[in-house]
Write an enzyme that holds these catalytic residues in place. Sequence first.
Site, PDB file in Angstrom:
ATOM      1  N   ASN A  82       0.828  -1.221   0.000  1.00  0.00           N
ATOM      2  CA  ASN A  82       0.000   0.000   0.000  1.00  0.00           C
ATOM      3  C   ASN A  82       0.855   1.260   0.000  1.00  0.00           C
ATOM      4  O   ASN A  82       0.555   2.224  -0.708  1.00  0.00           O
ATOM      5  CB  ASN A  82      -0.943  -0.004   1.203  1.00  0.00           C
ATOM      6  CG  ASN A  82      -2.079  -0.993   1.007  1.00  0.00           C
ATOM      7  OD1 ASN A  82      -2.478  -1.256  -0.132  1.00  0.00           O
ATOM      8  ND2 ASN A  82      -2.574  -1.565   2.083  1.00  0.00           N
ATOM      9  N   TYR A 135       7.284 -11.973  11.670  1.00  0.00           N
ATOM     10  CA  TYR A 135       7.990 -10.687  11.619  1.00  0.00           C
ATOM     11  C   TYR A 135       9.182 -10.784  10.669  1.00  0.00           C
ATOM     12  O   TYR A 135       9.325  -9.968   9.761  1.00  0.00           O
ATOM     13  CB  TYR A 135       8.449 -10.341  13.033  1.00  0.00           C
ATOM     14  CG  TYR A 135       9.136  -8.995  13.182  1.00  0.00           C
ATOM     15  CD1 TYR A 135       8.409  -7.805  13.138  1.00  0.00           C
ATOM     16  CD2 TYR A 135      10.515  -8.913  13.407  1.00  0.00           C
ATOM     17  CE1 TYR A 135       9.031  -6.571  13.304  1.00  0.00           C
ATOM     18  CE2 TYR A 135      11.141  -7.689  13.574  1.00  0.00           C
ATOM     19  CZ  TYR A 135      10.408  -6.521  13.532  1.00  0.00           C
ATOM     20  OH  TYR A 135      11.032  -5.303  13.704  1.00  0.00           O
TER      21      TYR A 135
HETATM   22  P1  NAD Z   1       6.503   0.535  18.038  1.00  0.00           P
HETATM   23  O1  NAD Z   1       5.681  -0.675  18.262  1.00  0.00           O
HETATM   24  O2  NAD Z   1       6.727   1.477  19.173  1.00  0.00           O
HETATM   25  O3  NAD Z   1       5.939   1.399  16.825  1.00  0.00           O
HETATM   26  C1  NAD Z   1       5.209   0.863  15.757  1.00  0.00           C
HETATM   27  C2  NAD Z   1       4.083   1.827  15.430  1.00  0.00           C
HETATM   28  O4  NAD Z   1       3.346   1.323  14.314  1.00  0.00           O
HETATM   29  C3  NAD Z   1       3.081   1.978  16.583  1.00  0.00           C
HETATM   30  O5  NAD Z   1       2.753   3.328  16.787  1.00  0.00           O
HETATM   31  C4  NAD Z   1       1.868   1.188  16.094  1.00  0.00           C
HETATM   32  O6  NAD Z   1       0.652   1.619  16.671  1.00  0.00           O
HETATM   33  C5  NAD Z   1       1.956   1.411  14.604  1.00  0.00           C
HETATM   34  N1  NAD Z   1       1.248   0.405  13.829  1.00  0.00           N
HETATM   35  C6  NAD Z   1       1.318  -0.949  13.992  1.00  0.00           C
HETATM   36  N2  NAD Z   1       0.530  -1.545  13.081  1.00  0.00           N
HETATM   37  C7  NAD Z   1      -0.013  -0.570  12.333  1.00  0.00           C
HETATM   38  C8  NAD Z   1      -0.918  -0.562  11.229  1.00  0.00           C
HETATM   39  N3  NAD Z   1      -1.399  -1.692  10.733  1.00  0.00           N
HETATM   40  N4  NAD Z   1      -1.272   0.632  10.690  1.00  0.00           N
HETATM   41  C9  NAD Z   1      -0.805   1.784  11.212  1.00  0.00           C
HETATM   42  N5  NAD Z   1       0.041   1.846  12.236  1.00  0.00           N
HETATM   43  C10 NAD Z   1       0.446   0.667  12.798  1.00  0.00           C
HETATM   44  O7  NAD Z   1       7.912   0.021  17.466  1.00  0.00           O
HETATM   45  P2  NAD Z   1       9.238   0.805  17.082  1.00  0.00           P
HETATM   46  O8  NAD Z   1      10.325   0.238  17.890  1.00  0.00           O
HETATM   47  O9  NAD Z   1       9.008   2.259  17.089  1.00  0.00           O
HETATM   48  O10 NAD Z   1       9.459   0.297  15.589  1.00  0.00           O
HETATM   49  C11 NAD Z   1       9.177   1.098  14.460  1.00  0.00           C
HETATM   50  C12 NAD Z   1       9.654   0.375  13.207  1.00  0.00           C
HETATM   51  O11 NAD Z   1      11.059   0.159  13.277  1.00  0.00           O
HETATM   52  C13 NAD Z   1       8.997  -0.978  12.986  1.00  0.00           C
HETATM   53  O12 NAD Z   1       8.720  -1.141  11.618  1.00  0.00           O
HETATM   54  C14 NAD Z   1      10.061  -1.957  13.420  1.00  0.00           C
HETATM   55  O13 NAD Z   1       9.949  -3.176  12.756  1.00  0.00           O
HETATM   56  C15 NAD Z   1      11.338  -1.215  13.053  1.00  0.00           C
HETATM   57  N6  NAD Z   1      12.467  -1.679  13.874  1.00  0.00           N
HETATM   58  C16 NAD Z   1      12.578  -1.309  15.187  1.00  0.00           C
HETATM   59  C17 NAD Z   1      13.645  -1.773  15.938  1.00  0.00           C
HETATM   60  C18 NAD Z   1      13.840  -1.388  17.387  1.00  0.00           C
HETATM   61  O14 NAD Z   1      14.783  -1.874  18.013  1.00  0.00           O
HETATM   62  N7  NAD Z   1      13.062  -0.521  17.973  1.00  0.00           N
HETATM   63  C19 NAD Z   1      14.597  -2.628  15.361  1.00  0.00           C
HETATM   64  C20 NAD Z   1      14.428  -3.004  14.041  1.00  0.00           C
HETATM   65  C21 NAD Z   1      13.371  -2.509  13.300  1.00  0.00           C
END
Ligand code: NAD
Length: 315
Positions: free
Chosen positions: A99, A145
């Site tokens: 999307n 994931y």
């Molecule tokens: P988080 O869970 O705090 O944030 C994810 C956000 O996405 C949340 O606000 C959630 O409500 C929103 N969300 C989830 N599903 C959704 C949907 N279907 N539609 C709209 N919004 C949706 O996690 P984060 O740590 O902030 O991670 C953010 C991104 O970074 C993710 O894609 C994650 O895979 C990636 N990432 C994070 C880390 C880490 O260590 N924090 C490491 C590798 C990758």
Amino acid sequence: MRKKILVTGGAGFIGSHLCKKLLEENNEVLCLDNYFTGSKMNILPLLDNPMFELIRHDIVNPYIAEVDEIYNLACPASPIHYQHNPIQTVKISVMGAINMLETAKATGAKILQASTSEVYGDPKIHPQVESYWGNVNPIGERSCYDEGKRCAETLFMDYHRQSQLKIKIIRIFNTYGPNMHPNDGRVVSNFIVQCLRNEDITIYGDGNQSRSFQYVDDLIEGMTKMMATPNEFIGPVNIGNPTEFTILELAQAVINLTNSKSKLIFKRLPMDDPQQRRPDISLAKDKLNWTPKIELEEGLKKTIEYFDILLKKNN
Ligand code: NAD
Ligand code: UDP
């Protein structure tokens, strides 16, 4: 020049820091989130800014907006949350990516994917370089994931090759900092909350598995630098802090910094939990002129301060 930027997952831990930085750089920010794991509290300080717009939307459904750039962050990132509804996690990763790529295609926007070190699985090559294809179980509890994120990378590359989209892929390694949810379930926030409450510290397995922990400000700098590189450089590029710690070392560091009375307890190691993880960041150094600046102790102190205030407020 002011840009119009869409951040999916903007109310989450990383997304909220990114929205803040993009607004500070005088951009217009559309923050899209369905609040699955994020919180309005994370973006409360941004709501007064007329350049900030909040949209409740699930990226599993199409969303089109005229924007210059898209950061695709929407996806639960903590194992307990992404395993809660694994089918939904695959849908968010794969359908969400399609999307957002369609939005980029329709509007000509440049699009960055927040991929993950999990694409390397339980790595047999250490430290991990971008050319390593990984060691991922396709049928395990983490697969929703890991494979979802791997498929999203495939989609980004195919839209680039087939439709000439301007794409960027970053592979984020374990990141921590303020705005993590106290019940997020990831190791840094768990240990800090447990120590501040003088509760038992939950070590999964024997605690000798390793991770490399990056403070969120370093990630945001790397992420925005990647978006700003010339279109020819698409990645994937590792963004992480290469200083590696065992989980036991992390627990000890948090105990010391909080003066906690907490004791360690040992619990079952989750299925397919990677034994070691450390990024090779040569590519990021070379292409982005980026290295992380905040070492564990300094980052932990800032994060402990955040949770200390939050927990006192909630009591
Ligand atoms: P988080 O869970 O705090 O944030 C994810 C956000 O996405 C949340 O606000 C959630 O409500 C929103 N969300 C989830 N599903 C959704 C949907 N279907 N539609 C709209 N919004 C949706 O996690 P984060 O740590 O902030 O991670 C953010 C991104 O970074 C993710 O894609 C994650 O895979 C990636 N990432 C994070 C880390 C880490 O260590 N924090 C490491 C590798 C990758
Ligand atoms: N972990 C732990 N106790 C906790 C939470 C996590 O020992 O309360 C371990 C987990 O098993 C893993 C490491 O810490 O080995 C990092 O876990 P996290 O969920 O933060 O991230 P990921 O496994 O996705 O790297």
